[in-house]
Design an enzyme around this catalytic site. Structure first.
Site, PDB file in Angstrom:
ATOM      1  CE  LYS A 107      -0.618  82.899  65.274  1.00 43.58           C
ATOM      2  NZ  LYS A 107      -1.134  81.797  66.138  1.00 43.58           N
TER       3      LYS A 107
HETATM    4  C1  LIG Z   1      -1.316  81.891  67.441  1.00 38.62           C
HETATM    5  C2  LIG Z   1      -2.266  80.944  68.008  1.00 38.62           C
HETATM    6  C3  LIG Z   1      -2.889  81.179  69.246  1.00 38.62           C
HETATM    7  C4  LIG Z   1      -2.542  82.382  70.089  1.00 38.62           C
HETATM    8  O1  LIG Z   1      -3.023  83.563  69.519  1.00 38.62           O
HETATM    9  P1  LIG Z   1      -2.455  84.994  69.969  1.00 38.62           P
HETATM   10  O2  LIG Z   1      -3.118  85.956  69.072  1.00 38.62           O
HETATM   11  O3  LIG Z   1      -0.969  84.951  69.789  1.00 38.62           O
HETATM   12  O4  LIG Z   1      -2.822  85.171  71.403  1.00 38.62           O
HETATM   13  C5  LIG Z   1      -3.838  80.276  69.687  1.00 38.62           C
HETATM   14  N1  LIG Z   1      -4.140  79.168  68.975  1.00 38.62           N
HETATM   15  C6  LIG Z   1      -3.558  78.898  67.797  1.00 38.62           C
HETATM   16  C7  LIG Z   1      -3.936  77.656  67.076  1.00 38.62           C
HETATM   17  C8  LIG Z   1      -2.616  79.772  67.272  1.00 38.62           C
HETATM   18  O5  LIG Z   1      -2.042  79.497  66.104  1.00 38.62           O
END
Ligand SMILES: *Cc1c(COP(=O)(O)O)cnc(C)c1O
Length: 433
Positions: A107
């Protein structure tokens, strides 16, 4: 280029409007009218380009001159300033490590790019921008980190009390400054509902300049397509195609991958992995969509009962589920399997997966016979295992060292404001603060 709303294909918005508002006035998600294809030669010669050059080439198509080249290049250089290496597990299996950013999760890519893009657009306006973000864990810390000290921007992070890991909570409650952590007595879906309600509350939006920073913001989605290309670039030349396995929650990462495929990256298909919150898996496999309350699992950043990017995916396929099924496989995996798989991969490959990556690995294995010899399988490892140390230590049955970045946030004091899960309470807080 114009952007439309998933609730109204005919509505037209600029990139700036899409970025600054986050959600369309009718509650829909912004979508580009066109996914601009990259030149075939560029994709063939990816190896000749740096990660930031690839990112620039992709972003340019979506930004379409609303940010001049030199500013766009600065935004990319300061946000995409850490690598996305692939780690070879076996002859045809690779792990794309997306955890080399400041909060150790993928993210960081989206949050940093979004923060700098928004700052670029609002820096000359006199009204402060208030960013509302609901998090089930990783979003909050990445956003807090991305926006920390951004001029003219306040960030409110809503997280479900007791439902994020200790290290996630530390990361999102210890920034201070322009970052406020709101501890909601409820679930992640409550947090997401409150944020959505705020955006369609005209009484509130007339008073305050609001924007969102969830994966619904188009400027968070775009940079997530960069690393699909970066991963492909690093493959040995014998691979002509790739299958990407994506641990999924709100489906932002998967949607960005679908964008990359549309831009021309030779992706055979995607595997979307879910934990026991298997709403999307059921949808792909049966065509039935049954959103529901999320339940708590070890891979808690994927604990989502109403995946917010689904409407974008439906638009990409014009609602054709058969076509979707050709390009997206999906399976769901339980906590016990997640745990035993972390141990198995550690013993077999001396590599420690985090719970999200472990769910992904299981799904990838399930579909591994479907692909040909010149196809590489690439698992997106979405977070560093150290963020989920208690679960991972339980799995491998030994003490592991805490990542230095986390050690630092553990030494700081948590500061949060506790609120009930009622929208009216949140609204009053926001107006009075
Ligand atoms: C947010 C997140 C996900 C899921 O990703 P999306 O884009 O919401 O499908 C998977 N793994 C981790 C570690 C995350 O922080």
């Amino acid at each position: 280029m114009n952007y439309y709303s998933t609730n109204n294909v005919k509505a037209k918005f600029t990139f700036k409007e899409a970025v600054v508002h986050g959600l369309a006035p009718d509650g829909g998600l912004y979508m580009p009218e066109l996914i601009p294809p990259l030149q075939k030669d560029f994709i063939k010669n990816l190896k000749n380009y740096l990660f930031e050059e690839i990112a620039f080439e992709i972003a340019k198509g979506f930004v379409d001159e609303e940010i001049n080249n030199s500013d766009l290049s600065d935004i990319i250089k300061s946000s995409i300033n850490f690598p996305a290496p692939i780690h070879k597990l076996s002859d045809s299996t690779f792990i794309l490590e997306l955890f080399h950013g400041p909060t150790l999760a993928f993210k960081d890519f989206g949050a940093r790019f979004m923060a700098r893009t928004m700052s670029h657009f609002v820096k000359d306006s006199k009204d402060e921008l208030n960013i509302l973000v609901a998090t089930s864990g990783d979003t909050g810390s990445a956003v807090a980190n991305g926006f920390y000290n951004a001029e003219g921007i306040n960030v409110y992070i809503l997280y479900p009390s007791g439902k994020v890991s200790e290290s996630q909570e530390k990361q999102l409650t210890t920034m201070g400054g322009n970052i406020t952590a709101l501890e909601i007595n409820g679930t992640f879906d409550d947090c997401q509902r409150i944020v959505k309600e705020a955006f369609v509350d005209s009484e509130l939006t007339e008073k305050l300049n609001l924007s969102s920073a969830n994966s619904i913001n188009i400027s968070r989605l775009l940079p997530q397509s960069f690393y699909y290309f970066e991963a492909f670039k690093q493959l040995p030349p014998k691979f002509e195609k790739a299958v990407f396995c994506v641990p999924s929650g709100n489906l932002g990462n998967l949607t960005a991958g679908l964008f990359a495929k549309k831009m021309g990256l030779p992706i055979e298909y995607f595997i979307s992995a879910t934990n026991s919150n298997s709403v999307f898996t059921e949808f792909i496999n049966s065509g039935r969509y049954a959103p529901r309350e999320s339940i708590k699992t070890f891979s808690n950043a994927m604990d989502v009962g109403t995946p917010s990017n689904l409407d974008r995916i439906k638009r990409l396929y014009q609602n054709d589920i058969e076509k979707m099924r050709c390009e997206i496989k999906s399976s769901s995996h339980s906590d016990p399997d997640t745990l035993s798989n972390i141990k198995r991969i550690y013993e077999k490959h001396n590599y420690i997966l985090d719970p999200h990556g472990s769910v992904g690995y299981l799904a990838m294995e399930k579909f591994s016979n479907n692909s040909s010899l010149n196809t590489a399988k690439i698992l997106l490892e979405t977070a560093h295992h150290s963020k989920f140390l208690d679960v991972v230590e339980q799995a491998v049955n030994k003490k592991l060292e805490l990542h230095p970045t986390l050690r630092e946030s553990f030494s700081k004091e948590k500061i949060s404001t506790q609120l009930s899960n009622k929208y009216s309470v949140f609204k009053e807080y926001l107006i009075c603060s």
